[in-house]
Design a protein around this motif. Structure first.
Motif, PDB file in Angstrom:
ATOM      1  N   VAL A   1       0.866  -1.177   0.000  1.00  0.00           N
ATOM      2  CA  VAL A   1       0.000   0.000   0.000  1.00  0.00           C
ATOM      3  C   VAL A   1       0.902   1.226   0.000  1.00  0.00           C
ATOM      4  N   ARG A   2       0.672   2.137  -0.977  1.00  0.00           N
ATOM      5  CA  ARG A   2       1.503   3.349  -1.080  1.00  0.00           C
ATOM      6  C   ARG A   2       0.636   4.591  -1.016  1.00  0.00           C
ATOM      7  N   ASN A   3       0.894   5.448  -0.039  1.00  0.00           N
ATOM      8  CA  ASN A   3       0.244   6.771   0.045  1.00  0.00           C
ATOM      9  C   ASN A   3      -1.263   6.710  -0.093  1.00  0.00           C
ATOM     10  N   LEU A   4      -1.853   5.705   0.535  1.00  0.00           N
ATOM     11  CA  LEU A   4      -3.308   5.525   0.434  1.00  0.00           C
ATOM     12  C   LEU A   4      -4.023   6.643   1.189  1.00  0.00           C
ATOM     13  N   THR A   5      -4.948   7.303   0.484  1.00  0.00           N
ATOM     14  CA  THR A   5      -5.733   8.377   1.100  1.00  0.00           C
ATOM     15  C   THR A   5      -7.189   8.157   0.751  1.00  0.00           C
ATOM     16  N   LYS A   6      -8.036   8.347   1.749  1.00  0.00           N
ATOM     17  CA  LYS A   6      -9.466   8.206   1.486  1.00  0.00           C
ATOM     18  C   LYS A   6     -10.208   9.326   2.209  1.00  0.00           C
ATOM     19  N   ALA A   7     -10.993  10.077   1.470  1.00  0.00           N
ATOM     20  CA  ALA A   7     -11.782  11.149   2.081  1.00  0.00           C
ATOM     21  C   ALA A   7     -13.246  10.921   1.774  1.00  0.00           C
ATOM     22  N   PHE A   8     -14.080  11.082   2.765  1.00  0.00           N
ATOM     23  CA  PHE A   8     -15.527  11.112   2.550  1.00  0.00           C
ATOM     24  C   PHE A   8     -15.939  12.576   2.624  1.00  0.00           C
ATOM     25  N   GLY A   9     -16.180  13.176   1.475  1.00  0.00           N
ATOM     26  CA  GLY A   9     -16.464  14.598   1.463  1.00  0.00           C
ATOM     27  C   GLY A   9     -15.253  15.364   1.959  1.00  0.00           C
ATOM     28  N   SER A  10     -15.428  16.152   3.005  1.00  0.00           N
ATOM     29  CA  SER A  10     -14.315  16.948   3.502  1.00  0.00           C
ATOM     30  C   SER A  10     -13.572  16.231   4.629  1.00  0.00           C
ATOM     31  N   VAL A  11     -14.054  15.043   5.000  1.00  0.00           N
ATOM     32  CA  VAL A  11     -13.434  14.322   6.109  1.00  0.00           C
ATOM     33  C   VAL A  11     -12.420  13.318   5.553  1.00  0.00           C
ATOM     34  N   THR A  12     -11.175  13.494   5.911  1.00  0.00           N
ATOM     35  CA  THR A  12     -10.142  12.551   5.475  1.00  0.00           C
ATOM     36  C   THR A  12     -10.000  11.462   6.524  1.00  0.00           C
ATOM     37  N   VAL A  13     -10.382  10.228   6.165  1.00  0.00           N
ATOM     38  CA  VAL A  13     -10.322   9.154   7.162  1.00  0.00           C
ATOM     39  C   VAL A  13      -9.020   8.373   7.071  1.00  0.00           C
ATOM     40  N   ILE A  14      -8.388   8.357   5.886  1.00  0.00           N
ATOM     41  CA  ILE A  14      -7.052   7.763   5.768  1.00  0.00           C
ATOM     42  C   ILE A  14      -6.162   8.805   5.118  1.00  0.00           C
ATOM     43  N   ASN A  15      -5.001   9.044   5.745  1.00  0.00           N
ATOM     44  CA  ASN A  15      -4.157  10.132   5.283  1.00  0.00           C
ATOM     45  C   ASN A  15      -2.781   9.595   4.907  1.00  0.00           C
ATOM     46  N   SER A  16      -2.591   9.320   3.633  1.00  0.00           N
ATOM     47  CA  SER A  16      -1.296   8.904   3.088  1.00  0.00           C
ATOM     48  C   SER A  16      -0.657   7.768   3.886  1.00  0.00           C
ATOM     49  N   VAL A  17      -1.323   6.626   3.862  1.00  0.00           N
ATOM     50  CA  VAL A  17      -0.841   5.460   4.598  1.00  0.00           C
ATOM     51  C   VAL A  17      -0.064   4.548   3.651  1.00  0.00           C
ATOM     52  N   SER A  18       1.138   4.097   4.092  1.00  0.00           N
ATOM     53  CA  SER A  18       1.941   3.170   3.285  1.00  0.00           C
ATOM     54  C   SER A  18       2.414   2.027   4.163  1.00  0.00           C
ATOM     55  N   PHE A  19       2.281   0.804   3.678  1.00  0.00           N
ATOM     56  CA  PHE A  19       2.877  -0.341   4.381  1.00  0.00           C
ATOM     57  C   PHE A  19       2.930  -1.543   3.445  1.00  0.00           C
ATOM     58  N   ASN A  20       3.719  -2.541   3.834  1.00  0.00           N
ATOM     59  CA  ASN A  20       3.836  -3.782   3.057  1.00  0.00           C
ATOM     60  C   ASN A  20       3.432  -4.954   3.920  1.00  0.00           C
ATOM     61  N   VAL A  21       2.929  -5.998   3.279  1.00  0.00           N
ATOM     62  CA  VAL A  21       2.669  -7.245   3.986  1.00  0.00           C
ATOM     63  C   VAL A  21       3.446  -8.330   3.267  1.00  0.00           C
ATOM     64  N   LYS A  22       4.376  -8.976   3.989  1.00  0.00           N
ATOM     65  CA  LYS A  22       5.190 -10.029   3.366  1.00  0.00           C
ATOM     66  C   LYS A  22       4.374 -11.307   3.220  1.00  0.00           C
ATOM     67  N   LYS A  23       4.716 -12.095   2.195  1.00  0.00           N
ATOM     68  CA  LYS A  23       3.984 -13.341   1.951  1.00  0.00           C
ATOM     69  C   LYS A  23       4.033 -14.255   3.163  1.00  0.00           C
ATOM     70  N   GLY A  24       2.899 -14.819   3.543  1.00  0.00           N
ATOM     71  CA  GLY A  24       2.828 -15.787   4.637  1.00  0.00           C
ATOM     72  C   GLY A  24       2.783 -15.157   6.010  1.00  0.00           C
ATOM     73  N   LYS A  25       2.825 -13.845   6.075  1.00  0.00           N
ATOM     74  CA  LYS A  25       2.834 -13.179   7.381  1.00  0.00           C
ATOM     75  C   LYS A  25       1.446 -12.606   7.719  1.00  0.00           C
TER      76      LYS A  25
END
Lengths: 372, 565
Positions: A14-38
């Protein structure tokens, strides 16, 4: 391209994930990785954006911007306006309500993903039988799904999410609808199953016990941002911020400024005009005068009627007993240390009276220096 | 970031498809809802020879029009008062007290909801018409020759409407009382409040928004209704706005501008009240429904319980006895004021079923229109509900809004709009224009039913289908559709019943050969012996009752399903 190649061991990116509902930003530039099997857990209070993050990965929610890869496949790219339909992402999901279809039998529920894929009939039967056996519902194939208990529904939901061998399984607070005993039991089963089958999982919860016991990595989220990432032990032992420290159960948190910083990670923090704690920091070295906080777990504070602690390295403070609450396995004392209020857990059997003057002590390594 | 652009199959195409779909839906909604209403506006403004202002002035200052408006308001007030007092008290008796046989009364109280008020008016003539009414005959020895009750009056029309619209208020009140968390009342009791005090200080204020909004709905419906005022008003020369609109259209020469102007007035009046109702509900409705909650212990009425029983029995008899009298009349070769075995005959039924062309056409036309129309309406409403609730189609809220507009259009006004809007198309003078009008008029009912159904199923149930690899359409058809099927059948039967008894829109749109059941009944009442009309009314009622029995089966099925969810 180079960025992708070096991370090909990742099941989800996940790179720079942002999600806004209207003017409300519920996810603000989230980045992370999930390794296989973890197993990676998104941990945080309600409203921190963890479930929305999960639903964006699933494709049930359309992110505002960012890039998501599942395996080697691009599933969402905000800039290119590309979005892959949820059913094409090869992702399994266990919902909070389990979402077992009441008009089908247990077998039909679990077979549904295979029916959609139009696998040969025999293969469908075999796979359903095998997965139901491994979740402990081998005899339930023909049982109407509407007659299942909460724990059984949970198992069916798990079987249905695993049966088509998805590249990642998403769990949306799957244990929150169960009562306490069953929750512990199902957590163990989930742990066992994960060890046996070895699927990749992203798990969303607000329960630190679930997060710590189930995951290889914990992502603490707060207000739509990632607060801290690390293995469970690290997150629990070395929280970096006031938020993570408090969320993982540090009940004594004092704001202050760094009065002196030494090279070996020891910082002295002034929390009140005449009160200093010296503690360990585990992130970047802070500057003298920086705004910091001290976090201390209540079970790391030792109490004594006289100043007779055996360890000479303990920091010690005179305290007055203000309150006393019995919790079965321990007693929680509320103390006044100067102008500070302190909570200390004490084993049952040691007794202090209200108003009694005693001493509280803690080691340097149990005083965690965190970002204010 | 070069990877991303290469991997975008169908990303742009999907957006285009969405735009085409929403464009298509908007076009259909505009043609079927906005366009007919604009045509009425056009007719009333542009088509009058002496100019809009002069015409409007002459129509509005006309004494006949003034009288019709006053009559309409009087009838609506009376009907709402009767329906309201009956509906609220019966609902309270059934839901909150230990009245005997409440479980039997509950479905009986709802029965008029499914029956035709025109047949109700027809049967009340047997009881209370001034000359041959049974009540007047029986009371003559006591009070002399002047008729004591006269159904051909404003009071008579308001009374019959009140009886037949009581179930609407009953239903709203009952739902509100039943869904209310009992602990709200229990908390008042624990705080020291008496039973009656609790009823007036807690129970009624909490359900007041629902109750008052149903009052408003009944008032508005009665103001625009055509059937009962036409049947009961004609003998006594009592006019309402809807009957003078009808007359303007049926007198020679047809006076389109006047009909259109009056329709516009009726529409504006209705729409204003509906807007008020929506606003009122929005500001005043309380969230009293919680997941948990115990069924409240019924209030013990003591010796008054048989009084409650009497009140409810009276209502059932006021509906049932006139109908029984209608049956009796239908089985006599000539009605002499009492049932005589020697005059028994099925001749009237033979006449309706095999001889009267209008009646036979009415049956076949209405069966085709209603069954096909209900099927199309359920299909359309299902698709619209899915689009509104289960997609991210741009402008879907607007689709929902436009689809709900016909709720503010009285049937006779919508009928006129369809007439002037489609008179030059091949649709005109077919049963299909009538079916089209029905579907549009009851789109809000169907859509709100369907949206409620779709929302009653947790979204995770179809999302889990998507996560199992099903496409949007597969998730909807394999998971949502089977789960909603019982509710869809209930909606189908409800619409079927509504279509079978519809009068107001049909009266504007029927032509010779395309009469519906209710229109044929009203026509036959005008020129045939009473016995034939009676038989016709009895047959229509039997058809509706059959559908109601089916409805209860379907509803039970869906209740079972819900219990298992």
């Amino acid at each position: 391209m180079s960025e992708r190649q070096q991370t090909s061991a990742n099941a989800v990116e996940v790179r720079n994930l942002t999600k806004a509902f209207g003017s409300v930003t519920v996810i603000n530039s989230v980045s992370f990785n999930v390794k296989k099997g973890k197993t990676v857990t998104l941990l945080g209070p309600s409203g921190c954006g963890k479930t929305t993050t999960l639903r964006c990965i699933a494709g049930l929610e359309e992110p505002t911007s960012g890039v998501i890869h599942i395996g080697d496949r691009l599933v969402f790219d905000g800039q290119a306006q590309f979005e892959l339909e949820p059913e094409k992402r090869n992702v399994g999901m266990v919902f909070q309500s389990y979402a077992i279809w009441p008009h089908m039998t247990v077998g039909e529920n679990v077979r549904f993903p295979l029916d959609i894929k139009k696998l040969p009939q025999k293969e469908r039967r075999d796979k359903v039988a095998e997965i139901l056996k491994s979740v402990g519902l081998g005899d339930y194939v023909n049982r109407p799904a509407s007659q299942l208990s909460g724990g059984q529904q949970q198992r069916v939901a798990l079987a249905r999410a695993l049966v088509f061998e998805p590249s990642v399984v998403l769990f949306d607070e799957p244990l929150s609808n169960l009562d306490a005993n069953l929750r512990d039991h199902m957590r163990h089963e989930l742990q066992e199953l994960q060890e046996r089958i070895g699927f990749t999982a992203i798990y969303v919860t607000h329960d630190q016990r679930e997060a710590l016991s189930l995951s290889d990595e914990v992502i603490v989220m707060n207000g739509g941002r990632i607060d801290q990432v690390g293995p469970p032990e690290e997150i629990f032992s070395y929280p970096r911020s006031v938020f993570t420290a408090r969320f993982l159960g540090c009940s004594n948190i004092f704001m202050g400024t760094a009065s002196s910083v030494s090279g070996n990670g020891v910082v002295s923090v002034c929390v009140a005009p005449d009160t200093h704690f010296s503690g360990k920091h585990h992130g970047d070295q802070p500057a003298t005068g920086a705004e910091l906080a001290i976090a201390i777990r209540s079970n790391k504070i030792r109490l004594s009627a006289q100043d007779d602690f055996s360890d000479p390295n303990l920091q010690r403070f005179p305290a007055v007993v203000e309150s006393r609450v019995f919790f079965g396995t321990y007693i929680e004392y509320g103390l006044c240390v100067g102008s500070l209020k302190l909570k200390a857990d004490c084993e049952v059997g040691v007794h202090y009276d209200l108003g009694q003057s005693i001493f509280a002590a803690m080691s340097q390594s149990d005083c965690l220096v965190v970002k204010a | 970031m070069t990877v991303t652009v290469a991997a975008t199959p169908g990303g742009g195409g999907q957006k285009v498809q969405r735009r085409i779909l929403s464009g298509l839906i908007y076009t259909l909604l505009i043609i079927s809802i906005i366009y007919p209403m604009l045509m009425i506006l056009y007719e009333s403004i542009a088509e009058s020879s002496e100019g809009f202002i002069t015409h409007a002035h002459s129509v509005l200052t006309d004494a006949d029009v003034g009288l019709a408006i006053v009559n309409t308001l009087k009838i609506s007030c009376l009907a709402t008062a009767i329906a309201g007092s009956l509906g609220v008290s019966l609902a309270w008796l059934v839901a909150r007290t230990d009245m005997p046989f409440a479980r039997i009364f509950d479905p009986l109280n709802m029965l008029p909801f499914y029956l035709s008020s025109v047949v109700g008016a027809l049967s009340w003539q047997v009881i209370a018409s001034p000359k041959i009414g049974l009540l007047n005959k029986w009371l003559e020895p006591l009070f002399g020759a002047s008729p004591l009750v006269n159904i051909y009056s404003i009071t008579g029309i308001g009374f019959v409407l009140g009886l037949f619209y009581a179930p609407y208020i009953y239903l709203f009140t009952l739902e509100s009382l039943r869904s209310m968390d009992a602990s709200l009342e229990e908390a008042a009791r624990m705080a020291g409040s008496s039973i009656l005090n609790t009823a007036f200080k807690v129970t009624l204020p909490l359900s007041a928004p629902a109750i008052l909004s149903s009052f408003m709905l009944v008032f508005v419906t009665c103001a625009g209704i055509f059937g009962v005022p036409q049947v009961l008003g004609t003998p006594g020369h009592i006019t309402t706005v809807s009957t003078i609109i009808y007359r303007a259209m049926n007198d020679y020469p047809t006076d389109y501008p006047t009909a259109a102007l009056l329709s516009l007035l009726l529409f504006i009046f209705t729409a204003m009240l509906i807007v008020l109702q929506v606003k009122f509900l929005k500001n005043k409705s309380f969230a009293t429904i919680t997941g948990k909650g115990y069924r409240p212990r019924p209030l013990k009425l003591g010796k008054w319980r048989w009084f409650g029983f009497g009140v409810n029995l009276l209502y059932v008899l006021l509906i049932g006895l006139p109908f029984a009298a209608l049956c009796a009349v239908s089985l006599q070769d000539a009605w002499t004021g009492s049932f005589e075995w020697g005059r028994s005959t099925l001749e009237n039924y033979r006449a309706v079923l095999f001889i009267e062309d209008a009646a036979r056409r009415g049956f076949s036309n209405s069966l085709i229109i209603s069954s096909l129309g209900a099927t199309i309406a359920v299909g359309v409403c299902f698709l619209l509900a899915l689009i509104v609730q289960k997609t991210r189609l741009p402008g879907r809220r607007m689709i929902s809004f436009i689809s709900s507009l016909p709720v503010a259009i009285p049937g006779i006004v919508l009928g006129l709009g369809f007439l002037v809007g489609f008179i030059s198309t091949p649709l005109y003078a077919t049963i299909w224009i009538i079916m089209f009008a029905y579907i549009v008029h009851y789109l809000p009912t169907g859509l709100s039913n369907m949206e409620a159904l779709v929302l009653s199923v947790s979204r995770e149930l179809d999302e889990s289908g998507r996560m199992s690899g099903a496409s949007w359409w597969q998730a909807m058809s394999k998971i949502l559709l089977p789960l909603l099927a019982p509710g869809m059948i209930s909606t189908w039967i409800l619409l079927f019943v509504t279509f079978i008894r519809e009068v107001s829109a049909s009266v504007m749109l029927y032509t010779l050969g395309t009469e519906t059941l209710s229109i044929a009944l009203i026509r036959i009442m005008e020129y045939k012996p009473y016995g034939i009309s009676a038989a016709f009314g009895v047959l229509q009622t039997l058809l509706l009752m059959g559908a109601v029995v089916l409805l209860r089966f379907a509803a039970n099925g869906s209740a079972d399903r819900k219990g298992r969810l």
